[in-house]
Design a protein around this motif. Structure first.
Motif, short mmCIF file in Angstrom:
data_model
loop_
_atom_site.label_atom_id
_atom_site.label_comp_id
_atom_site.label_asym_id
_atom_site.label_seq_id
_atom_site.Cartn_x
_atom_site.Cartn_y
_atom_site.Cartn_z
N UNK A 17 11.88 2.10 5.84
CA UNK A 17 12.07 2.17 4.38
C UNK A 17 11.51 0.92 3.70
N UNK A 18 11.77 -0.23 4.33
CA UNK A 18 11.33 -1.49 3.74
C UNK A 18 9.81 -1.57 3.67
N UNK A 19 9.13 -0.91 4.63
CA UNK A 19 7.66 -0.88 4.60
C UNK A 19 7.18 0.20 3.64
N UNK A 20 7.84 1.34 3.71
CA UNK A 20 7.43 2.52 2.94
C UNK A 20 7.59 2.33 1.43
N UNK A 21 8.72 1.75 1.03
CA UNK A 21 9.04 1.63 -0.40
C UNK A 21 7.98 0.94 -1.24
N UNK A 22 7.55 -0.31 -0.89
CA UNK A 22 6.55 -0.96 -1.74
C UNK A 22 5.23 -0.23 -1.78
N UNK A 23 4.84 0.38 -0.63
CA UNK A 23 3.55 1.09 -0.60
C UNK A 23 3.61 2.31 -1.51
N UNK A 24 4.70 3.07 -1.41
CA UNK A 24 4.84 4.25 -2.26
C UNK A 24 4.95 3.87 -3.73
N UNK A 25 5.68 2.80 -4.01
CA UNK A 25 5.85 2.36 -5.40
C UNK A 25 4.51 1.94 -5.99
N UNK A 26 3.69 1.28 -5.17
CA UNK A 26 2.39 0.82 -5.65
C UNK A 26 1.41 1.99 -5.81
N UNK A 27 1.39 2.90 -4.84
CA UNK A 27 0.38 3.96 -4.86
C UNK A 27 0.73 5.19 -5.70
N UNK A 28 2.03 5.44 -5.89
CA UNK A 28 2.39 6.69 -6.57
C UNK A 28 1.89 6.80 -8.02
N UNK A 29 1.87 5.71 -8.84
CA UNK A 29 1.32 5.89 -10.19
C UNK A 29 -0.16 6.27 -10.18
N UNK A 30 -0.92 5.65 -9.25
CA UNK A 30 -2.36 5.97 -9.15
C UNK A 30 -2.51 7.42 -8.71
N UNK A 31 -1.71 7.76 -7.72
CA UNK A 31 -1.72 9.12 -7.17
C UNK A 31 -1.38 10.14 -8.25
N UNK A 32 -0.39 9.81 -9.07
CA UNK A 32 0.05 10.73 -10.12
C UNK A 32 -1.05 10.93 -11.17
N UNK A 33 -1.67 9.81 -11.58
CA UNK A 33 -2.72 9.90 -12.59
C UNK A 33 -3.88 10.73 -12.08
N UNK A 34 -4.28 10.49 -10.84
CA UNK A 34 -5.40 11.22 -10.24
C UNK A 34 -5.07 12.69 -10.08
N UNK A 35 -3.83 12.95 -9.68
CA UNK A 35 -3.38 14.32 -9.47
C UNK A 35 -3.37 15.10 -10.79
N UNK A 36 -2.85 14.46 -11.86
CA UNK A 36 -2.80 15.12 -13.17
C UNK A 36 -4.21 15.44 -13.65
N UNK A 37 -5.11 14.44 -13.52
CA UNK A 37 -6.50 14.66 -13.95
C UNK A 37 -7.14 15.77 -13.11
N UNK A 38 -6.90 15.74 -11.81
CA UNK A 38 -7.48 16.73 -10.90
C UNK A 38 -7.01 18.14 -11.24
N UNK A 39 -5.71 18.28 -11.51
CA UNK A 39 -5.16 19.60 -11.81
C UNK A 39 -5.73 20.15 -13.11
N UNK A 40 -5.89 19.27 -14.12
CA UNK A 40 -6.39 19.76 -15.40
C UNK A 40 -7.86 20.20 -15.26
N UNK A 41 -8.65 19.47 -14.45
CA UNK A 41 -10.04 19.87 -14.22
C UNK A 41 -10.08 21.19 -13.44
N UNK A 42 -9.23 21.27 -12.43
CA UNK A 42 -9.20 22.48 -11.60
C UNK A 42 -8.82 23.72 -12.44
N UNK A 43 -7.84 23.52 -13.33
CA UNK A 43 -7.39 24.62 -14.20
C UNK A 43 -8.54 25.12 -15.08
N UNK A 44 -9.30 24.16 -15.65
CA UNK A 44 -10.41 24.53 -16.54
C UNK A 44 -11.48 25.29 -15.77
#
Lengths: 262, 167
Positions: A17-44
């Motif tokens: 958990x101690x290793x996983x938490x900071x990595x997930x906290x750091x990467x999840x906002x980037x992941x979320x932004x990319x995912x949202x953009x990807x889904x909207x392009x895919x939908x179109x």
């Protein structure tokens, strides 16, 4: 050193958990932004060929609405009748309602066997380990770990997943597992079905609630094939998951089960 | 500078991979961009660089999707090291050599992955299913590998030109 790393993180969950938490906290906002953009392009992109089908679909939907109106009337009638019968029998109706949290899927493991997805909700939103995850269509999986704002969900198609389930029609119990068999890829296997169980193609499989993690009554999938085990003592069935696990965008986390008495 | 760029590239590839697997799940099955990058770096530079890149990307994948650290970390770093060692004296200009090495490397990766998964109790299926899954996904990696090799080669070229050449 590498073997020691496996041994420590496998046995001591808090170290992982101690290793996983900071990595997930750091990467999840980037992941979320990319995912949202990807889904909207895919939908179109997906919308363009759909335009031609829309007229046909509209006609079919109008017919369906008319039919559903008729069903609705029938259902209301049955509901009233059911309530009257229950009162007569003195049964207490248990109206199960789930306390749901909507979450967006922001990432997915590319591995063939270990089907894990990342969602954008975590402990801050009241999500914790061992909570069931569903969609409108049916069961998706369960939470295996949660950080402050993200959670890992193990899908029911994962090799390590096992869900207590039963056939809705006959109430025969079994265990639903993920399969890595290439032929059944994306499908589930239901084991330990009694040899006398009456299984038919198209039977709906629902969760039995016996495992304590997945609430009872959630649709898991539909039987596509049933066979006797080689030792002839039990049967197994191949199930098509109700939820489209390859196209998950939004899911619901079952935070708790509220039993509302009548 | 080089280390920083490669580190960022691994993070970007890991995030892209996770997002693409979610968007196009059925079509990207088995494709592992950070793994291919570690192999390509092993071929373009040397086995130690491939090992380090494999270690970082495996570590990230374990933290993002694993239940413990080690499965991807060991499998990617060791397979990248093997690819680097075995390609040391090969002329790697042709795409087919890259594709072949990435295919073999991906099979080795899957094999190490399976051994660790079985050893740690993460996999329980019968061996015939496991073996079929070990062979099929590397094809996806093989097809995309020339592009990643070209990207890695260009980055190396860029760094050599701007930072290493002394006039």
């Amino acid at each position: 050193m590498l073997v020691a790393m496996i041994s420590i993180t496998l046995q001591k969950n808090d170290v992982f958990r101690a290793i996983e938490n900071p990595i997930l906290t750091f990467l999840s906002p980037i992941q979320k932004a990319l995912s949202t953009a990807g889904f909207s392009i895919k939908e179109k992109i997906e919308f363009i060929p759909q335009i031609f089908q829309l007229k046909e679909e509209n006609e079919a939907l109008k017919k369906q609405v008319a039919e559903l109106q008729r069903y609705k009337q029938n259902l209301l009638e049955y509901q009233r009748e059911n309530e009257d019968l229950r009162k007569l029998l003195g049964l207490k109706e248990k109206n199960l309602q789930f306390d749901l949290e909507t979450a967006e899927v922001i990432g997915r493991d590319s591995d063939d066997w270990f089907n894990i997805i990342l969602i954008d909700k975590g402990k801050n939103q009241g999500i914790d380990k061992d909570m069931a995850v569903i969609t409108n269509d049916g069961l998706v999986g369960c939470i295996i770990s949660a950080t402050a704002n993200t959670s890992k969900v193990m899908l029911i198609t994962d090799e390590r997943s096992a869900v207590s389930a039963m056939l809705q029609r006959t109430r025969d119990n079994g265990i639903v597992r993920g399969s890595i068999n290439e032929v059944q890829k994306g499908y589930l296997e239901m084991d330990f079905l009694s040899k006398d169980a009456n299984i038919a193609k198209g039977d709906i499989v629902i969760s039995s609630g016996l495992g304590g993690i997945i609430p009872k009554g959630i649709v898991v999938g539909e039987i596509v094939e049933a066979q006797k085990e080689s030792h002839q003592l039990t049967q197994y069935a191949i199930i098509k998951p109700a939820a489209d696990l390859l196209k998950l965008e939004w899911v619901f986390v079952v935070k708790s089960e509220k039993g509302a008495a009548q | 500078m080089r280390t920083l760029v490669y580190g960022l590239l691994i993070i970007v590839l890991t995030v892209i991979q996770a997002t693409f697997s979610n968007l196009f799940g059925a079509y990207t099955s088995g494709l592992n961009l950070p793994l291919i990058f570690a192999f390509c770096l092993s071929m373009v530079k040397n086995e130690r660089s491939g090992f380090t890149a494999g270690f970082i990307s495996g570590f990230l994948q374990d933290a993002l999707f694993g239940t413990f650290i080690g499965m991807n970390t060991i499998a990617i770093s060791v397979s990248a090291y093997i690819v680097g060692l075995s390609s040391k004296n090969l002329y790697k200009g042709r795409a087919v050599i890259t594709m072949m090495l990435v295919f073999i490397g991906s099979v080795i990766f899957k094999f190490i992955f399976v051994v660790i998964a079985l050893f740690t109790g993460q996999l329980t299926s019968s061996p015939q299913y496991i073996m079929s899954a070990v062979i099929l996904p590397p094809f996806a990696n093989m097809i995309i590998s020339p592009l990643i090799y070209l990207l890695t080669y260009r980055i190396e070229d860029f760094f050599d030109f701007y930072f290493n050449l002394k006039y």
